[in-house]
Design an enzyme around this catalytic site. Structure first.
Site, PDB file in Angstrom:
ATOM      1  CB  CYS A 163      -1.002  -0.040   1.136  1.00 51.88           C
ATOM      2  SG  CYS A 163      -2.381   1.133   0.892  1.00 51.88           S
TER       3      CYS A 163
ATOM      4  CG  HIS B 269      -4.226  -3.429   2.244  1.00 47.84           C
ATOM      5  ND1 HIS B 269      -3.341  -3.064   3.226  1.00 47.84           N
ATOM      6  CD2 HIS B 269      -4.805  -2.281   1.818  1.00 47.84           C
ATOM      7  CE1 HIS B 269      -3.375  -1.756   3.397  1.00 47.84           C
ATOM      8  NE2 HIS B 269      -4.249  -1.258   2.541  1.00 47.84           N
TER       9      HIS B 269
ATOM     10  CD  GLU C 252      -2.513  -6.305   4.728  1.00 40.29           C
ATOM     11  OE1 GLU C 252      -2.677  -5.134   5.088  1.00 40.29           O
ATOM     12  OE2 GLU C 252      -1.908  -6.618   3.669  1.00 40.29           O
TER      13      GLU C 252
END
Length: 217
Positions: free
Chosen positions: A83, A195, A197
């Protein structure tokens, strides 16, 4: 065989626990720290980032994080930016008319996305070139984005003498008719605007792919 070691660089950029857990699930031994010796010695360094470009660069410089990124890359040691942690790898960012110098590992400017609806928030497909190791097996999957700024023009020039491993593979995405850089693989330096994750199984596989390259050189 022991798990690869990864440092998630802690330079004051928000809640980092989700990134730590995701990289642990990808098979790495993860440490969250601002200690530069640990960041240099780890098999992989993950540079996260949320919020404003200028604030992230201020936090990074406060711990001399830009120096450890440069030192790792000069030695061919892997770094992954996520990011805003990707954005600060470029030369500069412009937010609200304020221009901030970045790490300068890649040429280019981070600027506001030119789309009817900003921020770009949600799941999106990406366009992956052939030969990607980071996206192996997940070329057609969707990933989760939350951002208003991005690099909209890739300007790094290479030639035929550049080794294939260092030929940049640029992954693109589109939002509201505007195209931007969604990810980059460039030798030891990789980065994603989205992202991983927060990107479910596809993001988990991307992190496994990255962790799987650590120590492989």
């Amino acid at each position: 065989m022991s798990s690869p070691s990864v440092v998630v660089l802690d330079y004051g950029s928000g809640n980092l626990r989700s990134a730590v857990r995701a990289v642990e699930r990808a098979g790495a031994d993860v440490t969250l720290t601002s200690d530069l010796d640990a960041a240099m010695e780890a098999d992989g360094l993950l540079v996260p980032g949320v919020g404003a470009y200028a604030a992230c660069m201020e936090g990074l410089r406060a711990i001399r994080g830009e120096r450890v990124i440069a030192r790792r890359l000069s030695g061919g040691r892997p770094v992954l930016g996520i990011c805003v942690g990707m954005q600060i790898l470029f030369e500069r960012g412009i937010e609200h008319g304020v221009e901030t110098d970045g790490c300068g590992e890649w040429p280019g400017v981070v600027e506001r996305i030119q789309a009817p609806i900003v921020p770009h928030m949600g799941w999106n497909t990406v366009h992956v070139p052939e030969g990607s190791r980071l996206f192996a097996g997940i070329e057609d999957e969707r990933f989760y984005f939350v951002h208003s700024y991005a690099v909209r023009d890739w300007t790094l020039v290479t030639n035929d003498r550049t080794p294939d491993a260092y030929q940049p593979r640029v992954i693109w995405a589109e939002h509201g008719g505007d195209r931007f850089v969604a990810a980059v693989e460039n030798g030891p330096l990789s980065a994603t605007q989205f992202h991983p994750e927060k990107s479910g199984d596809a993001g988990a596989q991307l992190l496994r792919n990255w962790v799987g390259t650590l120590g492989a050189a």
